[in-house]
Motif scaffolding. Structure first.
Motif, PDB file in Angstrom:
ATOM      1  N   MET A   1      -8.190  49.660  45.834  1.00 57.94           N
ATOM      2  CA  MET A   1      -8.192  50.140  44.353  1.00 57.94           C
ATOM      3  C   MET A   1      -9.479  51.217  44.138  1.00 57.94           C
ATOM      4  SD  MET A   1      -8.263  48.230  40.906  1.00 57.94           S
ATOM      5  CE  MET A   1      -6.794  47.153  41.373  1.00 57.94           C
ATOM      6  N   ALA A   2     -10.555  50.709  44.867  1.00 57.83           N
ATOM      7  CA  ALA A   2     -11.909  51.646  44.653  1.00 57.83           C
ATOM      8  C   ALA A   2     -11.669  52.876  45.044  1.00 57.83           C
ATOM      9  CB  ALA A   2     -13.006  50.960  45.312  1.00 57.83           C
ATOM     10  N   CYS A   3     -10.880  53.037  46.260  1.00 58.31           N
ATOM     11  CA  CYS A   3     -10.686  54.410  47.183  1.00 58.31           C
ATOM     12  C   CYS A   3      -9.710  55.065  45.962  1.00 58.31           C
ATOM     13  CB  CYS A   3      -9.722  54.266  48.155  1.00 58.31           C
ATOM     14  SG  CYS A   3      -9.468  55.463  49.287  1.00 58.31           S
ATOM     15  N   ASP A   4      -8.781  54.716  45.368  1.00 63.60           N
ATOM     16  CA  ASP A   4      -7.873  55.211  44.511  1.00 63.60           C
ATOM     17  C   ASP A   4      -8.544  55.833  43.269  1.00 63.60           C
ATOM     18  OD1 ASP A   4      -5.560  54.856  46.308  1.00 63.60           O
ATOM     19  OD2 ASP A   4      -4.889  52.936  45.104  1.00 63.60           O
ATOM     20  N   LEU A   5      -9.557  54.964  42.841  1.00 66.73           N
ATOM     21  CA  LEU A   5     -10.181  55.471  41.681  1.00 66.73           C
ATOM     22  C   LEU A   5     -10.993  56.491  41.975  1.00 66.73           C
ATOM     23  CD1 LEU A   5     -10.697  54.670  38.634  1.00 66.73           C
ATOM     24  CD2 LEU A   5     -12.265  52.894  39.477  1.00 66.73           C
ATOM     25  N   HIS A   6     -11.796  56.557  43.068  1.00 66.81           N
ATOM     26  CA  HIS A   6     -12.663  57.622  43.657  1.00 66.81           C
ATOM     27  C   HIS A   6     -11.847  58.865  43.688  1.00 66.81           C
ATOM     28  CE1 HIS A   6     -16.046  59.631  45.784  1.00 66.81           C
ATOM     29  NE2 HIS A   6     -15.075  60.045  46.764  1.00 66.81           N
ATOM     30  N   LYS A   7     -10.531  58.912  44.276  1.00 70.18           N
ATOM     31  CA  LYS A   7      -9.707  60.153  44.249  1.00 70.18           C
ATOM     32  C   LYS A   7      -9.407  60.507  43.042  1.00 70.18           C
ATOM     33  CE  LYS A   7      -7.452  58.998  48.565  1.00 70.18           C
ATOM     34  NZ  LYS A   7      -6.417  58.329  49.284  1.00 70.18           N
ATOM     35  N   LEU A   8      -9.127  59.391  41.998  1.00 73.01           N
ATOM     36  CA  LEU A   8      -8.661  59.991  40.564  1.00 73.01           C
ATOM     37  C   LEU A   8      -9.833  60.747  39.857  1.00 73.01           C
ATOM     38  CD1 LEU A   8      -6.365  59.357  38.956  1.00 73.01           C
ATOM     39  CD2 LEU A   8      -7.414  57.182  38.067  1.00 73.01           C
ATOM     40  N   ALA A   9     -11.108  60.388  40.146  1.00 70.10           N
ATOM     41  CA  ALA A   9     -12.072  61.110  39.675  1.00 70.10           C
ATOM     42  C   ALA A   9     -12.072  62.584  39.480  1.00 70.10           C
ATOM     43  CB  ALA A   9     -13.307  60.666  40.207  1.00 70.10           C
ATOM     44  N   GLN A  10     -11.356  63.267  40.596  1.00 75.18           N
ATOM     45  CA  GLN A  10     -11.254  64.653  40.615  1.00 75.18           C
ATOM     46  C   GLN A  10      -9.907  65.159  40.277  1.00 75.18           C
ATOM     47  OE1 GLN A  10     -14.180  66.237  42.378  1.00 75.18           O
ATOM     48  NE2 GLN A  10     -14.593  63.912  42.483  1.00 75.18           N
ATOM     49  N   ALA A  11      -9.308  64.275  39.668  1.00 77.77           N
ATOM     50  CA  ALA A  11      -7.818  64.728  39.144  1.00 77.77           C
ATOM     51  C   ALA A  11      -8.154  65.216  37.547  1.00 77.77           C
ATOM     52  CB  ALA A  11      -7.081  63.642  38.905  1.00 77.77           C
ATOM     53  N   ASP A  12      -7.173  65.777  36.990  1.00 76.14           N
ATOM     54  CA  ASP A  12      -7.148  66.457  35.351  1.00 76.14           C
ATOM     55  C   ASP A  12      -6.488  65.596  34.763  1.00 76.14           C
ATOM     56  OD1 ASP A  12      -6.980  67.776  33.250  1.00 76.14           O
ATOM     57  OD2 ASP A  12      -5.693  69.515  34.229  1.00 76.14           O
ATOM     58  N   ILE A  13      -7.356  64.923  33.820  1.00 76.98           N
ATOM     59  CA  ILE A  13      -6.859  63.937  32.958  1.00 76.98           C
ATOM     60  C   ILE A  13      -5.826  64.247  31.956  1.00 76.98           C
ATOM     61  CG2 ILE A  13      -8.789  63.758  31.313  1.00 76.98           C
ATOM     62  CD1 ILE A  13      -6.722  60.743  32.621  1.00 76.98           C
ATOM     63  N   THR A  14      -5.739  65.562  31.662  1.00 71.01           N
ATOM     64  CA  THR A  14      -4.915  66.138  30.654  1.00 71.01           C
ATOM     65  C   THR A  14      -3.609  66.164  31.174  1.00 71.01           C
ATOM     66  OG1 THR A  14      -5.316  68.376  31.442  1.00 71.01           O
ATOM     67  CG2 THR A  14      -6.844  67.498  29.718  1.00 71.01           C
ATOM     68  N   GLN A  15      -3.313  65.866  32.458  1.00 70.80           N
ATOM     69  CA  GLN A  15      -2.112  65.836  33.002  1.00 70.80           C
ATOM     70  C   GLN A  15      -1.345  64.624  33.112  1.00 70.80           C
ATOM     71  OE1 GLN A  15      -0.766  69.034  34.471  1.00 70.80           O
ATOM     72  NE2 GLN A  15      -2.327  69.650  33.496  1.00 70.80           N
ATOM     73  N   ALA A  16      -0.041  64.556  32.562  1.00 65.95           N
ATOM     74  CA  ALA A  16       0.537  63.412  32.582  1.00 65.95           C
ATOM     75  C   ALA A  16       0.601  62.176  33.606  1.00 65.95           C
ATOM     76  CB  ALA A  16       1.865  63.648  31.932  1.00 65.95           C
ATOM     77  N   GLU A  17       0.819  63.187  34.950  1.00 67.40           N
ATOM     78  CA  GLU A  17       0.878  62.465  36.269  1.00 67.40           C
ATOM     79  C   GLU A  17      -0.649  61.565  36.470  1.00 67.40           C
ATOM     80  OE1 GLU A  17       0.524  63.521  40.997  1.00 67.40           O
ATOM     81  OE2 GLU A  17       1.341  65.175  39.657  1.00 67.40           O
ATOM     82  N   THR A  18      -1.633  62.437  35.968  1.00 59.65           N
ATOM     83  CA  THR A  18      -3.279  61.786  36.186  1.00 59.65           C
ATOM     84  C   THR A  18      -3.022  60.600  35.327  1.00 59.65           C
ATOM     85  OG1 THR A  18      -4.178  63.825  36.526  1.00 59.65           O
ATOM     86  CG2 THR A  18      -5.591  62.080  36.002  1.00 59.65           C
ATOM     87  N   ARG A  19      -2.675  60.464  33.987  1.00 63.87           N
ATOM     88  CA  ARG A  19      -2.492  59.333  33.093  1.00 63.87           C
ATOM     89  C   ARG A  19      -1.765  58.437  33.616  1.00 63.87           C
ATOM     90  NH1 ARG A  19      -5.689  59.597  28.726  1.00 63.87           N
ATOM     91  NH2 ARG A  19      -5.852  61.573  27.881  1.00 63.87           N
ATOM     92  N   ALA A  20      -0.816  58.773  34.250  1.00 59.04           N
ATOM     93  CA  ALA A  20       0.270  57.599  34.876  1.00 59.04           C
ATOM     94  C   ALA A  20      -0.473  56.956  36.160  1.00 59.04           C
ATOM     95  CB  ALA A  20       1.582  58.437  35.401  1.00 59.04           C
ATOM     96  N   ARG A  21      -1.343  57.621  36.859  1.00 56.59           N
ATOM     97  CA  ARG A  21      -2.000  57.154  37.876  1.00 56.59           C
ATOM     98  C   ARG A  21      -3.014  56.155  37.420  1.00 56.59           C
ATOM     99  NH1 ARG A  21      -4.221  61.904  41.282  1.00 56.59           N
ATOM    100  NH2 ARG A  21      -5.261  60.265  42.476  1.00 56.59           N
ATOM    101  N   VAL A  22      -3.863  56.673  36.366  1.00 55.59           N
ATOM    102  CA  VAL A  22      -4.761  55.669  35.767  1.00 55.59           C
ATOM    103  C   VAL A  22      -4.054  54.267  35.251  1.00 55.59           C
ATOM    104  CG1 VAL A  22      -6.081  55.314  33.698  1.00 55.59           C
ATOM    105  CG2 VAL A  22      -6.235  57.406  34.833  1.00 55.59           C
ATOM    106  N   GLN A  23      -2.739  54.441  34.547  1.00 52.37           N
ATOM    107  CA  GLN A  23      -2.144  53.352  34.116  1.00 52.37           C
ATOM    108  C   GLN A  23      -1.684  52.518  35.235  1.00 52.37           C
ATOM    109  OE1 GLN A  23       0.909  55.512  31.849  1.00 52.37           O
ATOM    110  NE2 GLN A  23      -0.413  55.259  29.678  1.00 52.37           N
ATOM    111  N   ALA A  24      -1.047  52.990  36.412  1.00 51.04           N
ATOM    112  CA  ALA A  24      -0.902  52.282  37.440  1.00 51.04           C
ATOM    113  C   ALA A  24      -1.734  51.458  38.072  1.00 51.04           C
ATOM    114  CB  ALA A  24      -0.225  53.147  38.504  1.00 51.04           C
TER     115      ALA A  24
END
Length: 126
Positions: A1-24
């Motif tokens: 999970m920590a690794c996924d969160l690290h990768k997520l920090a580089q993503a664009d939160i305005t994108q629906a896919e990124t929000r879905a990843r945060v929710q997952a």
């Protein structure tokens, strides 16, 4: 999970896919917390009824990690369910640091205590 969160920090939160990843990730975190409640905390709470030392360890751990847990959950609420977009990278980094600190404390304090009182920790928690 920590690794996924690290990768997520580089993503664009305005994108629906990124929000879905945060929710997952939030759902995975909640499932992990639920397993910890059954496999880690409940056995320690039972042991704490018999041992003041175990009860004190739990009390101190809870006090020390309450702010960490609150910040991590607020991150997921703000960026997974809410419409917040500003400061995502920094907030993600802080959530990752908080999550790592909580894990470190669990591994150094609670898991050894669980083994000491004679209840093996579930491998599903790691």
């Amino acid at each position: 999970m920590a690794c996924d969160l690290h990768k997520l920090a580089q993503a664009d939160i305005t994108q629906a896919e990124t929000r879905a990843r945060v929710q997952a990730l939030y759902l995975r975190l909640r499932a992990h917390i639920d397993r910890e409640e059954v496999d880690l905390y409940q056995p320690l709470i039972r042991a704490g009824r018999q041992s003041r030392n175990v009860a004190n360890t739990l009390r101190i751990f809870a006090a020390d990690t309450a702010a960490l847990t609150t910040r991590v959950l607020r991150f997921f609420e703000a960026y997974g369910e809410g419409d917040k977009t500003s400061g995502f990278g920094d907030a993600c980094g802080q959530a990752l640091a908080d999550l790592r600190e909580r894990i470190r404390r669990e591994e150094q304090i609670l898991y050894p205590e669980l083994l000491r009182v004679g209840t093996p920790a579930s491998s599903s928690l790691k």
